[in-house]
Design a protein around this motif. Structure first.
Motif, PDB file in Angstrom:
ATOM      1  N   ASP A 241       0.846  -1.201   0.000  1.00  0.00           N
ATOM      2  CA  ASP A 241       0.000   0.000   0.000  1.00  0.00           C
ATOM      3  C   ASP A 241       0.877   1.246   0.000  1.00  0.00           C
ATOM      4  O   ASP A 241       0.490   2.301   0.523  1.00  0.00           O
ATOM      5  CB  ASP A 241      -0.971   0.029   1.177  1.00  0.00           C
ATOM      6  N   ALA A 242       2.072   1.169  -0.602  1.00  0.00           N
ATOM      7  CA  ALA A 242       2.951   2.329  -0.695  1.00  0.00           C
ATOM      8  C   ALA A 242       2.211   3.488  -1.375  1.00  0.00           C
ATOM      9  O   ALA A 242       1.414   3.262  -2.276  1.00  0.00           O
ATOM     10  CB  ALA A 242       4.202   1.957  -1.495  1.00  0.00           C
ATOM     11  N   PRO A 243       2.456   4.723  -0.894  1.00  0.00           N
ATOM     12  CA  PRO A 243       3.517   5.119   0.031  1.00  0.00           C
ATOM     13  C   PRO A 243       3.181   4.971   1.512  1.00  0.00           C
ATOM     14  O   PRO A 243       4.001   5.349   2.357  1.00  0.00           O
ATOM     15  CB  PRO A 243       3.713   6.595  -0.315  1.00  0.00           C
ATOM     16  N   THR A 244       2.007   4.450   1.854  1.00  0.00           N
ATOM     17  CA  THR A 244       1.647   4.327   3.264  1.00  0.00           C
ATOM     18  C   THR A 244       2.664   3.476   4.015  1.00  0.00           C
ATOM     19  O   THR A 244       3.051   3.787   5.150  1.00  0.00           O
ATOM     20  CB  THR A 244       0.249   3.705   3.402  1.00  0.00           C
ATOM     21  N   VAL A 245       3.098   2.390   3.401  1.00  0.00           N
ATOM     22  CA  VAL A 245       4.127   1.498   3.933  1.00  0.00           C
ATOM     23  C   VAL A 245       5.160   1.308   2.823  1.00  0.00           C
ATOM     24  O   VAL A 245       4.797   1.238   1.645  1.00  0.00           O
ATOM     25  CB  VAL A 245       3.515   0.138   4.336  1.00  0.00           C
ATOM     26  N   PRO A 246       6.436   1.238   3.134  1.00  0.00           N
ATOM     27  CA  PRO A 246       7.440   1.084   2.080  1.00  0.00           C
ATOM     28  C   PRO A 246       7.260  -0.206   1.273  1.00  0.00           C
ATOM     29  O   PRO A 246       6.796  -1.222   1.796  1.00  0.00           O
ATOM     30  CB  PRO A 246       8.763   1.043   2.860  1.00  0.00           C
ATOM     31  N   ALA A 247       7.629  -0.133   0.018  1.00  0.00           N
ATOM     32  CA  ALA A 247       7.590  -1.312  -0.851  1.00  0.00           C
ATOM     33  C   ALA A 247       8.810  -2.171  -0.543  1.00  0.00           C
ATOM     34  O   ALA A 247       9.773  -2.239  -1.316  1.00  0.00           O
ATOM     35  CB  ALA A 247       7.577  -0.885  -2.318  1.00  0.00           C
ATOM     36  N   ASP A 248       8.748  -2.849   0.581  1.00  0.00           N
ATOM     37  CA  ASP A 248       9.885  -3.607   1.100  1.00  0.00           C
ATOM     38  C   ASP A 248       9.405  -4.988   1.542  1.00  0.00           C
ATOM     39  O   ASP A 248       8.903  -5.154   2.659  1.00  0.00           O
ATOM     40  CB  ASP A 248      10.501  -2.862   2.283  1.00  0.00           C
ATOM     41  N   PRO A 249       9.519  -6.001   0.687  1.00  0.00           N
ATOM     42  CA  PRO A 249       9.052  -7.344   1.052  1.00  0.00           C
ATOM     43  C   PRO A 249       9.670  -7.873   2.340  1.00  0.00           C
ATOM     44  O   PRO A 249       9.036  -8.659   3.058  1.00  0.00           O
ATOM     45  CB  PRO A 249       9.449  -8.192  -0.156  1.00  0.00           C
ATOM     46  N   GLY A 250      10.890  -7.453   2.651  1.00  0.00           N
ATOM     47  CA  GLY A 250      11.509  -7.890   3.892  1.00  0.00           C
ATOM     48  C   GLY A 250      10.693  -7.462   5.098  1.00  0.00           C
ATOM     49  O   GLY A 250      10.542  -8.217   6.072  1.00  0.00           O
ATOM     50  N   GLU A 251      10.152  -6.248   5.066  1.00  0.00           N
ATOM     51  CA  GLU A 251       9.309  -5.779   6.162  1.00  0.00           C
ATOM     52  C   GLU A 251       8.004  -6.561   6.229  1.00  0.00           C
ATOM     53  O   GLU A 251       7.536  -6.913   7.309  1.00  0.00           O
ATOM     54  CB  GLU A 251       8.994  -4.288   6.013  1.00  0.00           C
ATOM     55  N   TRP A 252       7.389  -6.838   5.075  1.00  0.00           N
ATOM     56  CA  TRP A 252       6.119  -7.589   5.081  1.00  0.00           C
ATOM     57  C   TRP A 252       6.326  -8.976   5.702  1.00  0.00           C
ATOM     58  O   TRP A 252       5.493  -9.452   6.466  1.00  0.00           O
ATOM     59  CB  TRP A 252       5.563  -7.755   3.676  1.00  0.00           C
ATOM     60  N   ILE A 253       7.444  -9.610   5.336  1.00  0.00           N
ATOM     61  CA  ILE A 253       7.727 -10.955   5.843  1.00  0.00           C
ATOM     62  C   ILE A 253       7.929 -10.913   7.358  1.00  0.00           C
ATOM     63  O   ILE A 253       7.407 -11.749   8.103  1.00  0.00           O
ATOM     64  CB  ILE A 253       8.962 -11.550   5.131  1.00  0.00           C
ATOM     65  N   ALA A 254       8.686  -9.914   7.831  1.00  0.00           N
ATOM     66  CA  ALA A 254       8.922  -9.792   9.272  1.00  0.00           C
ATOM     67  C   ALA A 254       7.617  -9.568  10.024  1.00  0.00           C
ATOM     68  O   ALA A 254       7.400 -10.143  11.103  1.00  0.00           O
ATOM     69  CB  ALA A 254       9.897  -8.639   9.537  1.00  0.00           C
ATOM     70  N   ALA A 255       6.737  -8.744   9.464  1.00  0.00           N
ATOM     71  CA  ALA A 255       5.451  -8.475  10.120  1.00  0.00           C
ATOM     72  C   ALA A 255       4.565  -9.714  10.123  1.00  0.00           C
ATOM     73  O   ALA A 255       3.897 -10.010  11.120  1.00  0.00           O
ATOM     74  CB  ALA A 255       4.746  -7.323   9.420  1.00  0.00           C
ATOM     75  N   ALA A 256       4.549 -10.435   9.018  1.00  0.00           N
ATOM     76  CA  ALA A 256       3.693 -11.622   8.917  1.00  0.00           C
ATOM     77  C   ALA A 256       4.147 -12.743   9.839  1.00  0.00           C
ATOM     78  O   ALA A 256       3.334 -13.547  10.298  1.00  0.00           O
ATOM     79  CB  ALA A 256       3.669 -12.113   7.465  1.00  0.00           C
ATOM     80  N   THR A 257       5.427 -12.791  10.127  1.00  0.00           N
ATOM     81  CA  THR A 257       5.956 -13.888  10.942  1.00  0.00           C
ATOM     82  C   THR A 257       6.127 -13.527  12.415  1.00  0.00           C
ATOM     83  O   THR A 257       6.230 -14.421  13.255  1.00  0.00           O
ATOM     84  CB  THR A 257       7.318 -14.344  10.399  1.00  0.00           C
ATOM     85  N   GLY A 258       6.168 -12.223  12.738  1.00  0.00           N
ATOM     86  CA  GLY A 258       6.479 -11.839  14.106  1.00  0.00           C
ATOM     87  C   GLY A 258       5.478 -10.921  14.764  1.00  0.00           C
ATOM     88  O   GLY A 258       5.790 -10.325  15.799  1.00  0.00           O
ATOM     89  N   ARG A 259       4.285 -10.801  14.212  1.00  0.00           N
ATOM     90  CA  ARG A 259       3.287  -9.881  14.762  1.00  0.00           C
ATOM     91  C   ARG A 259       2.949 -10.231  16.212  1.00  0.00           C
ATOM     92  O   ARG A 259       2.826 -11.405  16.576  1.00  0.00           O
ATOM     93  CB  ARG A 259       2.022  -9.911  13.905  1.00  0.00           C
ATOM     94  N   ASP A 260       2.717  -9.177  17.022  1.00  0.00           N
ATOM     95  CA  ASP A 260       2.334  -9.385  18.418  1.00  0.00           C
ATOM     96  C   ASP A 260       0.820  -9.451  18.578  1.00  0.00           C
ATOM     97  O   ASP A 260       0.315 -10.211  19.402  1.00  0.00           O
ATOM     98  CB  ASP A 260       2.886  -8.256  19.298  1.00  0.00           C
ATOM     99  N   LEU A 261       0.089  -8.630  17.823  1.00  0.00           N
ATOM    100  CA  LEU A 261      -1.367  -8.677  17.881  1.00  0.00           C
ATOM    101  C   LEU A 261      -1.869  -9.896  17.121  1.00  0.00           C
ATOM    102  O   LEU A 261      -1.394 -10.195  16.020  1.00  0.00           O
ATOM    103  CB  LEU A 261      -1.964  -7.410  17.269  1.00  0.00           C
ATOM    104  N   ALA A 262      -2.831 -10.584  17.685  1.00  0.00           N
ATOM    105  CA  ALA A 262      -3.387 -11.797  17.081  1.00  0.00           C
ATOM    106  C   ALA A 262      -2.267 -12.719  16.612  1.00  0.00           C
ATOM    107  O   ALA A 262      -2.165 -13.054  15.425  1.00  0.00           O
ATOM    108  CB  ALA A 262      -4.303 -11.440  15.917  1.00  0.00           C
ATOM    109  N   PRO A 263      -1.401 -13.175  17.526  1.00  0.00           N
ATOM    110  CA  PRO A 263      -0.264 -14.008  17.130  1.00  0.00           C
ATOM    111  C   PRO A 263      -0.681 -15.321  16.475  1.00  0.00           C
ATOM    112  O   PRO A 263       0.126 -15.933  15.766  1.00  0.00           O
ATOM    113  CB  PRO A 263       0.484 -14.247  18.442  1.00  0.00           C
TER     114      PRO A 263
END
Length: 410
Positions: free
Chosen positions: A368-390
């Motif tokens: 959803d750039a520019p809201t969030v950077p176009a960085d797949p590394g960040e998406w992967i980290a968020a998908a694997t390490g989220r604290d809400l609704a783990p």
């Protein structure tokens, strides 16, 4: 960021023109309070380096009085993350910008605040926060076409450097003119395959141009990739989910699958009702914008975001064969907002991933750039390490696969 595989990553929901505009705007993302935000905007207004938006279209009031003042465009605040938990006011902007026409854009692009000078030029009579008033914001002076094309090409080049080889512009205001502009930029960066949605209310202007076809840029050499025509984007009018069915019906009449902006449970319900009432045409009657589906198969309808969903709604998504293009970074970047504004039960339904995959729903991660950077590394980290609704976490390999075009099931 992880090294991209040979086939590259995809970003199947972003806004290229907004990305280019954000780069030439005063960035206020770092502001933690209204006061800090105003300090940044005020400094920019006093600076000789105010990003100009004078060239191109101008509001009638500007043209009539021959006003040569520059406009200031600022971008990136989120009211939910400011200490005061509110939007800045027009009066507060006036105090630091004075007579410099100023437009302050929310990080999502769906909200803006303008000062009095800008409001007068836009024909406003109050300092109200503008929510989904893209009709007004479209009349703000813009940089000229060549600068816009160059800006989009720079965005695409940076995406290519990050290992992204395909993207989909999901802007609901896209029309034929926007597609031609994007095609020109795409031809400058052929290493990124660009698809662009068209607003579901703007399909008439496409003429004979059909879903899935390639649109070359004006004057392009033979063989230029241009841009592929994507889904019909459905953006429900503010507080009016009842319009979704009509927009879906309009898309069907033009032979387009739909991609619907869905951020809450009520909008998801209205979307599923509309898709069920207006089912896609049989396979073979339209071309696909996704070659991996195979010849003669129509691309599925899409839900964009799917920020909040009940379990029974996800069951229905699966039954209807609708795909989901979602942004896991939101659940980490906006965790504070969700904890403050949602109940524990609602938090468990936030930005589902594992629940989607268990139901066999086709899922793609995006920015959803520019809201969030176009960085797949960040998406992967968020998908694997989220604290809400783990319970909605997924493993790294699955997340990586979903960054390369999505998939169904675990």
């Amino acid at each position: 960021m992880s090294t991209a595989p040979a086939q590259g990553y995809r970003d199947d929901h972003l806004h290229l023109l907004a990305c280019a505009a954000a780069r030439r705007s005063t960035d206020v993302q770092a502001a933690a309070s209204v006061g800090e935000l105003l300090d940044i905007v005020g400094h920019a207004a006093r600076s000789s380096a105010v990003p100009t938006m004078l060239h191109g279209r101008q509001p009638r009031a500007e043209r009539d009085r021959g006003d040569s003042r520059r406009w200031l465009r600022a971008w990136g605040y989120d009211d939910a993350l400011l200490a005061e938990r509110r939007h800045p006011t027009a009066a507060e902007l006036d105090a630091v910008t004075h007579d410099v026409p100023t437009v302050l854009h929310h990080v999502t692009g769906h909200v803006a605040v303008v000062n009095t000078a800008a409001g007068h030029a836009l024909g406003l009579t109050s300092g109200d926060v503008l929510v989904e008033r893209h009709d007004l914001l479209a009349t703000v002076p813009q940089v000229d076409r060549s600068a816009t094309v160059a800006g989009v090409a720079e965005v695409l080049a940076d995406m290519a450097a990050a290992g992204i080889t395909a993207c989909t512009d999901a802007t609901h205001t896209n029309d034929l003119g926007a597609l031609e502009l994007l095609a020109e930029a795409a031809d400058r960066v052929p290493s990124v395959d660009v698809t662009a949605m068209v607003g579901a209310d703007r399909l008439d202007a496409l003429g004979d141009l059909a879903f899935g076809e390639r649109l070359p840029s004006p004057g392009a050499a033979a063989g230029a990739a241009g841009v592929r025509v994507g889904h019909a984007k459905v953006m429900p009018p503010h507080d009016d989910d009842g319009a979704i069915a009509d927009l879906v019906a309009a898309a069907r009449a033009h032979g387009f699958p739909v991609a619907v902006h869905v951020m809450d449970i009520d909008t998801l319900q209205a979307t599923l009702d509309a898709v069920e009432a207006h089912p896609p045409m049989p396979a073979g009657m339209a071309t696909s914008d996704d070659r991996r589906l195979g010849p003669g198969r129509l691309a599925p309808d899409r839900i964009e975001h799917c920020a909040l969903a009940l379990p029974e709604q996800l069951d229905r998504v699966a039954r209807l064969g609708v795909a989901v293009v979602t942004q896991p970074s939101f659940v980490t970047r906006r965790a504070q907002k969700y904890r403050e504004q949602l109940s524990l039960t609602e938090q468990a339904w936030l930005w589902p991933l594992a629940s989607l995959l268990r139901r066999g729903i086709r899922v793609t991660l995006s920015s959803d750039a520019p809201t969030v950077p176009a960085d797949p590394g960040e998406w992967i980290a968020a998908a694997t390490g989220r604290d809400l609704a783990p319970a909605e976490r997924i493993d790294a390999e699955t997340a990586r696969r979903l960054c390369m075009g999505g998939g169904a099931g675990c």
